[in-house]
Design an enzyme around this catalytic site. Sequence first.
Site, mmCIF file in Angstrom:
data_model
loop_
_atom_site.group_PDB
_atom_site.id
_atom_site.type_symbol
_atom_site.label_atom_id
_atom_site.label_comp_id
_atom_site.label_asym_id
_atom_site.label_seq_id
_atom_site.Cartn_x
_atom_site.Cartn_y
_atom_site.Cartn_z
ATOM 1 N N LYS A 1 70.668 48.011 49.195
ATOM 2 C CA LYS A 1 70.104 47.804 47.975
ATOM 3 C C LYS A 1 68.871 46.660 47.980
ATOM 4 C CE LYS A 1 71.223 46.725 43.130
ATOM 5 N NZ LYS A 1 70.432 47.460 42.360
ATOM 6 N N ASP B 1 72.578 52.147 43.528
ATOM 7 C CA ASP B 1 72.908 52.520 42.525
ATOM 8 C C ASP B 1 71.923 54.070 41.392
ATOM 9 O OD1 ASP B 1 70.674 51.174 43.060
ATOM 10 O OD2 ASP B 1 70.572 50.477 40.695
#
Length: 397
Positions: free
Chosen positions: A214, A246
Amino acid sequence: MSSADQSTTTSTDPTPKVTNAYKIALLAGDAIGPEIMTQAVRVLDLLAKHRDVEFELLEAPFGAGAYFSHGKAFPDEAKQACDAADAILKGPVGLSHAESQKIPVEEQAERGAILPLRARYNTYANFRPIYLSPDMSHFSPLKQSVIPNGIDILLIRELVGGLYFGAKERGVNADGKRYVKETLEYDENQIRQVLIIGFEQARQRKGVLHNIHKSNVLMSSVFWNEVLEEVRVDFPDVEVIHLLVDAAATALCLNPGQFDVMVMENMFGDILSDQGGGILGSLGLMPSACIGPEKAYYEPSHGSAPDIAGKNIANPYSMIGCVAMMLDMSFGLKAESDAVWAAMRSVFEAGYTTADLSVHEPENKHSDTQSAAAKKVSTTEFGDLVMIELERLLTSA
Ligand code: NAD
């Protein structure tokens, strides 16, 4: 793990013992833990009967039950058994949310037992195979057109660093408001050692490593990726594909076939591997291996499933799969490990289901054989079928 190549040898595996006698610490755990552990022990007994191998089982209390009986979730008895063992076989621990409230926060299963176990043996590399053979793919809630070749992913989760192990603080700030602070901390060695495992596994499989991070938000991911650039110099033959966590969650549902080996930090791995169980059809299909420099322990990826405890309906594949991983990774008993995988899968491929999986059974998959409902088996019955098939495999080899 690929049925063709289930070997998971790593450069930092605890050296498989060259002997025929192994000590195994047996931590049955809570809720469904003892039910599925019983089936795993039957596999060990059968192997001892048909092969020149002995297993000494060191049973010890661990988890919520241990807190109530011994005052500690990871009591000294369990520490001694684990220290003395060549490998540790651990069932799931924990209670329902309501029941957990009866235990002080610091002694609840994860904080009191699991994290200290991981820290004690520095089990930094967590192997979580997400696997469905093509003939088991009807268990997945995904359309068959999405997974024409089944699912075969090895998710590697860093297990002893990050947010779960960082400093924690609660208090009241200058404005009189209660606050909480948890720290995500890694040093470069912690990152490097698990990335090396990821690269090694990718090299042994398809030569592609998905690095999940991330870095658009977290400095820890920026640092993780910097270390990855240093490690990859030694693995020029491995292609690295970067993916934000994600986006990886979406991709796991839309096209899991794009993944082979995935590597990621602790919390990302915790969450994405449960999603892995979801695309398989049940967490009951998720064994795991937690590997440290000197010792490994093996546990299902799932929790203690208090909602189904005591009903003899839990899926023991995850726990028996832990035995298969232990035989290969800690004891070097690859042929025996392969036989255990093959026995379990052949039961499912023959059309049997456990209660958790049968909810995903399509109407027409086994229309030429018995109906799916007629083939739904209990925990014990699944164990019985696996023992029959395993005995056949061991005696015909
Ligand atoms: P869970 O993984 O126990 O259960 C989630 C769902 O999956 C439930 O519907 C359960 O019935 C089902 N399930 C899980 N394993 C199954 C199996 N083998 N066969 C059939 N169905 C299965 O998650 P939870 O309910 O959030 O947690 C229960 C307890 O487990 C909590 O106390 C939690 O802290 C603990 N926990 C322990 C571990 C561990 O021991 N490593 C991991 C996760 C959660």
